[in-house]
Design an enzyme around this catalytic site. Structure first.
Site, short mmCIF file in Angstrom:
data_model
loop_
_atom_site.label_atom_id
_atom_site.label_comp_id
_atom_site.label_asym_id
_atom_site.label_seq_id
_atom_site.Cartn_x
_atom_site.Cartn_y
_atom_site.Cartn_z
N HIS A 156 0.82 -1.21 0.00
CA HIS A 156 0.00 0.00 0.00
C HIS A 156 0.85 1.27 0.00
CE1 HIS A 156 0.45 -0.17 4.52
NE2 HIS A 156 0.43 1.13 4.38
N ASP A 197 0.02 -7.59 1.41
CA ASP A 197 0.51 -6.22 1.53
C ASP A 197 2.03 -6.15 1.49
OD1 ASP A 197 0.27 -3.47 1.74
OD2 ASP A 197 0.28 -3.47 3.94
N GLY A 206 3.92 5.83 8.30
CA GLY A 206 5.31 6.02 7.89
C GLY A 206 6.17 4.83 8.24
N ASN A 207 5.75 4.04 9.26
CA ASN A 207 6.44 2.79 9.58
C ASN A 207 6.09 1.68 8.60
OD1 ASN A 207 6.38 3.70 12.89
ND2 ASN A 207 8.18 2.62 12.12
N SER A 208 4.96 1.81 7.92
CA SER A 208 4.51 0.75 7.03
C SER A 208 5.59 0.35 6.04
CB SER A 208 3.26 1.19 6.27
OG SER A 208 2.15 1.24 7.11
N LEU A 239 -14.09 -15.15 -2.46
CA LEU A 239 -15.19 -16.10 -2.52
C LEU A 239 -16.52 -15.36 -2.61
CD1 LEU A 239 -16.32 -18.97 -2.38
CD2 LEU A 239 -16.11 -18.86 0.12
N GLY A 240 -16.73 -14.38 -1.75
CA GLY A 240 -17.91 -13.55 -1.85
C GLY A 240 -19.05 -13.95 -0.94
#
Length: 387
Positions: free
Chosen positions: A117, A147, A223-225, A280-281
């Site tokens: 992200h 991610d 910001g750590n992501s 799957l939904g």
């Protein structure tokens, strides 16, 4: 772009709050060590304080009390420069938007792991090293399900070490961990804490269910992501992915994708894979013994289908939801009791196992419908784009 916050939530009765449309992402499925060969250059890591103290005690020497801060200092000195700032720019035609996150060097060839992200939608990505040098990076591959993204720069500046990917399966609750990154743009920030939980599932509002995460109280902020979570030996045991917070700041609950997940997908990302979460939904809830007895079922573990998203893979396969009156189940539709022949324990189990698949894969669901077992084949789709 950086977007790692959510509002706080509580946990209530097991069948109502777990109404998660299963896009199913698994962050921590143990996948073996196929990616270990990517890490060709291992950093010189510090000896954990606890290990040193144990060895001293074995030799009959005095054991000096040390603190987690001492461990954090050792880790920072050894591998802190392997952590980078990731600057992503997205052009909107008239102006550029800039987002930032963190990353960690995992290979001498200039390979850097960050969060997907952080670089999502970016037209250009740059990496700033601890030396102050800034290099343009290529996004080699992206794993949206977990991610994760893999970047590469043409060369590493002199003096930049390579961080080793540790074995996240050995992580235990209470282990000291150190996070290094750029919260709110403050490069090289070091925080420390402990592992609060392992194999944690979490469902941020409006997002899919994430499973297999490492939870930590080490302060993690926007910001750590994409930055690393180190153990006391200076090995990366997780990649920071998100926080749970009503204030877009640390409240002692952060999550990291386990390093063994990183190892599993690295070879695919290096080859340019664009991995998507399988969908799957349905929404559903855990089957429990009381509900099983009430409806005369011969099993007490599985997933009660509560809703089927129109047009979803589940809808095309003909899955049937329960009938709800008020806050109660009036009658059952389908109860999923097995996936590809293996019993399903509940929603989190089903989510984790769907998450090992890719869109386009076909799975076999064993369901109980009107008291009879039958097998339904479902071709999984891609998680719908958020509007």
């Amino acid at each position: 772009m950086e977007n790692s916050t959510s509002s706080g939530r509580g946990w209530g009765r097991p069948w109502l709050p777990l109404l998660v449309v299963i896009g199913f992402v698994v962050a921590g499925i143990v996948g073996g060590l196929a990616g270990a060969s990517l890490v060709r250059e291992r950093a010189v890591t510090p000896t954990a304080v606890a290990t040193r103290a144990g060895a001293a005690a074995t030799r009959g020497q005095p054991v000096v009390e040390t603190t987690a801060q001492t461990v954090a200092g050792q880790v920072y000195q050894a591998v802190g420069k392997a952590v980078v700032d990731v600057i992503a720019r997205e052009s909107n035609g008239f102006f550029d938007e800039q987002g930032s996150g963190s990353g960690v060097v995992v290979d001498q060839r200039g390979l850097i792991v960050t969060a997907a992200h952080v670089v999502a939608g970016a037209s250009t990505v740059q990496v700033q090293f601890a030396t102050g040098e800034r290099h343009t990076a290529r996004v080699l591959g992206v794993d949206e399900a977990n991610d994760l993204a893999l970047l590469q720069v043409d060369r590493l500046p002199d003096g930049i070490p390579v961080a080793s990917l540790g074995d996240s399966d050995t992580v235990q609750v209470g282990d000291v961990v150190i996070a290094i990154g750029s919260p709110f743009g403050l490069s090289g920030t070091v925080t420390q804490g402990i592992v609060s939980a392992v194999n944690r599932s979490w469902n941020p509002p409006g997002d899919r269910l994430h499973t297999g995460l490492i939870q930590t109280d080490a302060p993690i902020n926007p910001g750590n992501s994409g930055g690393p979570l180190f153990n006391a030996d200076g090995e990366v045991i997780g990649i920071a992915t998100m926080i749970e917070s009503p204030i877009r700041g640390n409240v002692g609950i952060g999550f990291a994708v386990p390093s063994n997940t990183v190892k599993r997908v690295l070879p695919q990302l290096e080859q340019g894979a664009q991995l998507q979460p399988a969908w799957l939904g349905i929404s559903g809830t855990d089957l429990d013994a009381a509900t099983a007895q009430r409806f005369g079922l011969d099993v007490d573990r599985g997933v009660i289908v509560l809703n089927v998203v129109p047009g979803s893979p589940a809808a095309r396969a003909g899955l049937r939801p329960a009938q709800i009156r008020g806050n109660d189940i009036a009658s059952l539709g389908d109860v999923i009791v097995a996936l590809d022949g293996t019993p399903v324990q509940g929603m989190e189990d089903l989510a984790a196992r769907i998450g090992t698949h890719q869109p386009g894969d076909t799975v076999e669901l064993t369901v109980i419908r009107n008291g009879q077992r039958q097998t339904i084949r479902v071709t999984l789709g891609s998680w719908p784009q958020q509007g």
